[in-house]
Each structure stands twice: as structure tokens, then as C-alpha cells.
Design a protein around this motif. Structure first.
Motif, PDB file in Angstrom:
ATOM      1  N   LEU A 321      19.261  51.801   7.111  1.00 28.06           N
ATOM      2  CA  LEU A 321      19.018  53.235   7.185  1.00 28.06           C
ATOM      3  C   LEU A 321      20.322  54.023   7.117  1.00 28.06           C
ATOM      4  N   ASP A 322      21.390  53.494   7.685  1.00 29.51           N
ATOM      5  CA  ASP A 322      22.684  54.165   7.596  1.00 29.51           C
ATOM      6  C   ASP A 322      23.139  54.270   6.144  1.00 29.51           C
ATOM      7  N   LYS A 323      22.969  53.168   5.399  1.00 28.02           N
ATOM      8  CA  LYS A 323      23.341  53.178   3.986  1.00 28.02           C
ATOM      9  C   LYS A 323      22.467  54.159   3.205  1.00 28.02           C
ATOM     10  N   LEU A 324      21.187  54.153   3.498  1.00 31.62           N
ATOM     11  CA  LEU A 324      20.267  55.041   2.792  1.00 31.62           C
ATOM     12  C   LEU A 324      20.516  56.503   3.143  1.00 31.62           C
ATOM     13  N   ARG A 325      21.003  56.747   4.343  1.00 38.01           N
ATOM     14  CA  ARG A 325      21.304  58.121   4.738  1.00 38.01           C
ATOM     15  C   ARG A 325      22.410  58.697   3.856  1.00 38.01           C
ATOM     16  N   THR A 326      23.403  57.883   3.571  1.00 35.54           N
ATOM     17  CA  THR A 326      24.474  58.323   2.674  1.00 35.54           C
ATOM     18  C   THR A 326      23.928  58.560   1.272  1.00 35.54           C
ATOM     19  N   TYR A 327      23.094  57.649   0.806  1.00 37.73           N
ATOM     20  CA  TYR A 327      22.467  57.789  -0.511  1.00 37.73           C
ATOM     21  C   TYR A 327      21.623  59.064  -0.560  1.00 37.73           C
ATOM     22  N   ASN A 329      21.920  61.794   1.172  1.00 40.10           N
ATOM     23  CA  ASN A 329      22.754  62.976   1.175  1.00 40.10           C
ATOM     24  C   ASN A 329      23.306  63.287  -0.216  1.00 40.10           C
ATOM     25  N   LEU A 330      23.577  62.242  -0.994  1.00 43.39           N
ATOM     26  CA  LEU A 330      24.134  62.422  -2.332  1.00 43.39           C
ATOM     27  C   LEU A 330      23.082  62.784  -3.377  1.00 43.39           C
ATOM     28  N   THR A 331      21.858  62.375  -3.149  1.00 46.68           N
ATOM     29  CA  THR A 331      20.862  62.473  -4.221  1.00 46.68           C
ATOM     30  C   THR A 331      19.667  63.370  -3.931  1.00 46.68           C
ATOM     31  N   GLU A 332      19.494  63.818  -2.700  1.00 40.97           N
ATOM     32  CA  GLU A 332      18.256  64.508  -2.358  1.00 40.97           C
ATOM     33  C   GLU A 332      17.960  65.708  -3.247  1.00 40.97           C
ATOM     34  N   SER A 333      18.954  66.534  -3.499  1.00 43.22           N
ATOM     35  CA  SER A 333      18.698  67.742  -4.286  1.00 43.22           C
ATOM     36  C   SER A 333      18.214  67.419  -5.690  1.00 43.22           C
ATOM     37  N   ALA A 334      18.544  66.226  -6.180  1.00 36.68           N
ATOM     38  CA  ALA A 334      18.091  65.825  -7.513  1.00 36.68           C
ATOM     39  C   ALA A 334      16.736  65.128  -7.443  1.00 36.68           C
ATOM     40  N   CYS A 335      16.464  64.438  -6.335  1.00 35.42           N
ATOM     41  CA  CYS A 335      15.220  63.672  -6.212  1.00 35.42           C
ATOM     42  C   CYS A 335      14.004  64.549  -5.974  1.00 35.42           C
ATOM     43  N   LEU A 336      14.201  65.656  -5.290  1.00 35.56           N
ATOM     44  CA  LEU A 336      13.069  66.496  -4.899  1.00 35.56           C
ATOM     45  C   LEU A 336      12.786  67.596  -5.923  1.00 35.56           C
ATOM     46  N   HIS A 345      16.465  71.432   4.133  1.00 34.63           N
ATOM     47  CA  HIS A 345      16.886  72.190   5.305  1.00 34.63           C
ATOM     48  C   HIS A 345      16.626  71.450   6.616  1.00 34.63           C
ATOM     49  N   TRP A 346      16.025  70.281   6.520  1.00 38.53           N
ATOM     50  CA  TRP A 346      15.787  69.491   7.734  1.00 38.53           C
ATOM     51  C   TRP A 346      16.786  68.349   7.869  1.00 38.53           C
ATOM     52  N   ALA A 347      17.724  68.272   6.935  1.00 38.67           N
ATOM     53  CA  ALA A 347      18.759  67.241   6.989  1.00 38.67           C
ATOM     54  C   ALA A 347      20.032  67.862   7.557  1.00 38.67           C
ATOM     55  N   PRO A 348      20.534  67.363   8.689  1.00 40.33           N
ATOM     56  CA  PRO A 348      21.716  67.964   9.315  1.00 40.33           C
ATOM     57  C   PRO A 348      22.897  68.103   8.365  1.00 40.33           C
ATOM     58  N   GLU A 349      23.197  67.062   7.601  1.00 39.79           N
ATOM     59  CA  GLU A 349      24.351  67.100   6.723  1.00 39.79           C
ATOM     60  C   GLU A 349      24.211  68.212   5.689  1.00 39.79           C
ATOM     61  N   ASN A 350      23.049  68.310   5.079  1.00 37.51           N
ATOM     62  CA  ASN A 350      22.835  69.311   4.047  1.00 37.51           C
ATOM     63  C   ASN A 350      22.894  70.725   4.613  1.00 37.51           C
ATOM     64  N   THR A 351      22.232  70.922   5.749  1.00 37.09           N
ATOM     65  CA  THR A 351      22.141  72.266   6.318  1.00 37.09           C
ATOM     66  C   THR A 351      23.490  72.767   6.771  1.00 37.09           C
ATOM     67  N   ILE A 352      24.248  71.910   7.434  1.00 38.77           N
ATOM     68  CA  ILE A 352      25.562  72.331   7.909  1.00 38.77           C
ATOM     69  C   ILE A 352      26.487  72.673   6.741  1.00 38.77           C
ATOM     70  N   SER A 353      26.456  71.856   5.690  1.00 40.13           N
ATOM     71  CA  SER A 353      27.355  72.081   4.560  1.00 40.13           C
ATOM     72  C   SER A 353      27.077  73.386   3.863  1.00 40.13           C
ATOM     73  N   ARG A 354      25.859  73.892   3.995  1.00 40.79           N
ATOM     74  CA  ARG A 354      25.513  75.155   3.346  1.00 40.79           C
ATOM     75  C   ARG A 354      25.930  76.363   4.175  1.00 40.79           C
ATOM     76  N   ILE A 355      26.201  76.129   5.455  1.00 39.05           N
ATOM     77  CA  ILE A 355      26.500  77.259   6.328  1.00 39.05           C
ATOM     78  C   ILE A 355      27.983  77.357   6.648  1.00 39.05           C
ATOM     79  N   VAL A 356      28.594  76.214   6.935  1.00 35.81           N
ATOM     80  CA  VAL A 356      29.991  76.214   7.347  1.00 35.81           C
ATOM     81  C   VAL A 356      30.898  76.627   6.190  1.00 35.81           C
TER      82      VAL A 356
END
Length: 356
Positions: A321-327, A329-336, A345-356
Motif C-alpha cells: 500500500l505504501d508503494k501504491l500510495r506513491t503511484y 499520487n503520481l497518476t490519479e489526475s490522469a486515471c480519473l 480532494h480526499w487525498a492529503p498529498e494532493n490537497t495540500i499541494s494545491r493549497i500550500v
């Protein structure tokens, strides 16, 4: 920052952003683009070991007194599976025999589901949609569902949040009036964006909230958010509102990519990805009242039962799951596809990167 709404202003700012970018992405030599995890007849072959009888853990929806199995049989299925009534009935009966007594039914299953659950229709907690449809008012729709299921009440009725400016807003009043009459036991709301809860929870005594939660889309629990973000689940429980999670497998648009990636990352692994995903939820500490999951085949039923009967998560599952979490984060915007980008917006990494 002062709290002016049920949730933090930071959360509102993050959810208000619309996911952008192209619909495909290049990772290494591979082009990533939306790919729906579709049903095919080959899935009916049972490849997962049938688990021995076990004890399905139980929960309660908020403070309603409604007892539910911690795993809910979801009927959100692809069109190709709908005609296979014999196979569908077998899955539902197997899940019930293993202790899954909560069934979430979508409109396209209202006609066939009553026949599937007839032998134990009064022993299950039934969850359906509420509100008006193109053909019926909110009250007429509930009457229609009650007639089809030959029941005098529906246990859990949910309706999308809407706002006071939408035509459906008055339907909330209707649902709570029907609850007072005993036709509904609990009224809830599924949310796609966190701020959707504000107007509903400020106005109506909502009994439960349904939201996405899985190994990757878990911002409601982790609190990995800048500013004064407050974990949503705790806030709901403080108000006595039930906590129900959905999308345990990251949606039918993302799971196929994750399955392929998992096989490439560790082709010799014997880890069951669905079991690992469910065990993440079970061991996360969120402790949802129940988790709603679409079950398409007996393999899905057996995977789910095994996870709940043997909930301890292994080191190998965590590593995957740790490996897939990295994957992810890199691909979600293209997969969905666009209509599923809300999951970003429910993924911490994605949401924070859009705000900070």
C-alpha cells in the motif's frame, strides 16, 4: 483563523478548486489515461479461497440505535452484471450467511433486489436513495420503494446534499417528516466535497454521513492539512452523527490501475489487494460504523469476509500500500475521469499541494 462554518475555511478552499490537467499522463514509457474496471464473465470464476465461518463485527449508525454489520453489501454494479440474477443472488446470500446484514441498494437494483433478499428481507438493514426523481416526488419515491420491497419502512435513506437554492432542497423536509411517521429510521447524506455538509448539517438533524475513505483518499481522518483543519469524522461523532465510508477500493475508475501496478511492483507477491485495502480501513483507527463496498462476484465476497474475520494487517500488505500510495499520487489526475476528480480532494498529498 476563526471557525465560521462546520468545517475549516482551509478545507473549503481546497475543495473549491477544480482538478485540472490533461486526461492522460506519461509515466516512464506508459501512457496513463482513465480506464474503467468493467465486469466481464471471466470474473465469475471463483479464484479466492472460500473462508471458513467467522464473526462479522457489528456497529451502530451514530446514535440511532440501528445495528449494522461493519461491512455493507453495495449494489453499485456495472450494467453487464445486472442480468445475471442467479449469480447475483448467490453472492448476496453468501454475504448474508457470513454475517453481512446491511445492504445498500441503488435505483437500478430496486426491481430485482427484493427477490434476491426475499428469504431474509426482514432481517437486513436496508439502505436506499431518497428524494425526488424525474417521475416521482420524494414521498412518491419512498412509497414506490416500500411497495417493491414489501416493507413498512426503510432503515437508511440518503440524499445528496444540495443547497437551499436547488429545487431538491425541500425534499429534506419531506424525508424527516416521513421519518417522524416511521417510514424511515435514519436520514443521511453522501458527500463528494467536504463543504457540502455545511448547509445541511446546520439546518437538519442528519443521522449519518457517507464519504470516501481508503488507503489513499483519507484526509477526513489523517488531519494532514495546513491551518486549522479539524478531522471530519471526530466532528461528526461529537455531534452524534453516524460515520459511514464508501469507495474502499478507490473507485471503479482507479482500482484497475492499482491492480496492474501492484502486479508489476511485486509479481511474486501473494497479497490480496482488496484484503489489504480493507485491512487498512479496519486498522486505521477511524472505526467507521460500516463500510459500503460494491461486490461484483463471489471473489469480492470472500475477500471481504477474510479481511474482516482476520483483520490484522501484515507488513507485506503495508509495504504494498505504501508503494501504491506513491503511484496513486503520481497518476490519479490522469486515471480519473472528470466526474470522479472529486476524489482528488480526499487525498492529503494532493490537497495540500494545491493549497500550500
Amino acid at each position: 483563523m476563526k471557525r465560521r462554518s462546520f468545517f475549516s475555511q482551509a478545507a473549503i478552499g481546497g475543495a473549491a478548486l477544480v482538478a485540472g490537467g490533461c486526461a492522460r499522463q506519461v509515466i516512464g514509457q506508459r501512457i496513463i489515461k482513465p480506464k474503467l474496471h468493467e465486469f466481464n464473465p471471466g470474473m465469475l470464476k471463483v479464484t479466492v479461497q472460500k473462508p471458513p465461518a467467522g464473526s462479522m463485527p457489528m456497529g451502530e449508525i451514530g446514535k440511532t440505535g440501528i445495528k449494522v454489520s461493519k461491512f455493507t453489501f453495495g449494489s453499485h454494479i456495472p450494467p453487464g452484471l445486472i442480468p445475471l440474477e442467479k449469480e447475483r443472488r448467490e453472492m448476496i446470500h453468501a454475504a448474508f450467511e457470513y454475517g453481512v446484514d446491511t445492504i445498500d441498494v441503488y435505483a437500478d437494483q430496486y426491481e430485482v433486489m427484493p427477490g434476491h433478499i426475499e428469504p431474509f428481507k426482514n432481517k437486513v438493514v436496508l439502505s436506499t436513495m431518497g428524494g425526488r426523481t424525474e417521475k416521482r416526488s420524494a414521498e412518491q419515491e419512498l412509497e414506490h420503494i416500500l411497495k417493491l420491497f414489501r416493507r413498512d419502512h426503510i432503515d437508511l435513506v440518503r440524499m445528496h446534499s444540495h443547497t437551499p437554492a436547488t429545487p431538491q432542497w425541500p425534499d429534506w423536509e419531506v424525508l424527516f417528516r416521513l421519518k417522524e411517521k416511521g417510514y424511515i429510521r435514519a436520514v443521511g447524506v453522501p458527500i463528494h466535497f467536504i463543504p457540502e455538509l455545511d448547509s445541511v448539517l446546520k439546518t437538519f438533524p442528519i443521522d449519518f454521513v457517507v464519504f470516501p475513505y481508503n488507503f489513499y483518499h483519507n484526509i477526513v481522518y489523517t488531519g494532514k492539512f495546513p491551518g486549522d483543519y479539524y478531522p471530519v469524522a471526530k466532528k461528526l461523532r461529537d455531534k452524534g452523527v453516524g460515520v459511514i465510508t464508501m469507495k474502499p477500493f478507490a473507485s471503479e475508475w482507479f482500482i484497475s490501475h492499482l491492480i496492474s501496478a501492484a502486479k508489476e511492483m511485486d509479481p511474486k507477491s501473494r497479497v490480496s489487494l482488496p484484503q489489504a485495502m480493507l485491512r487498512y480501513i479496519i486498522n486505521s483507527g477511524l472505526n467507521p460504523d460500516t463500510t459500503m463496498a460494491g461486490m461484483w462476484t463471489l471473489n469480492d465476497v470472500y475477500d471481504g469476509m477474510t479481511a474482516f474475520f482476520k483483520p490484522k494487517i501484515s507488513g507485506e500488505e503495508k509495504q504494498l500500500l505504501d508503494k501504491l500510495r506513491t503511484y496513486a499520487n503520481l497518476t490519479e489526475s490522469a486515471c480519473l475521469p472528470d466526474h470522479y476528480r472529486f476524489l482528488d480532494h480526499w487525498a492529503p498529498e494532493n490537497t495540500i499541494s494545491r493549497i500550500v
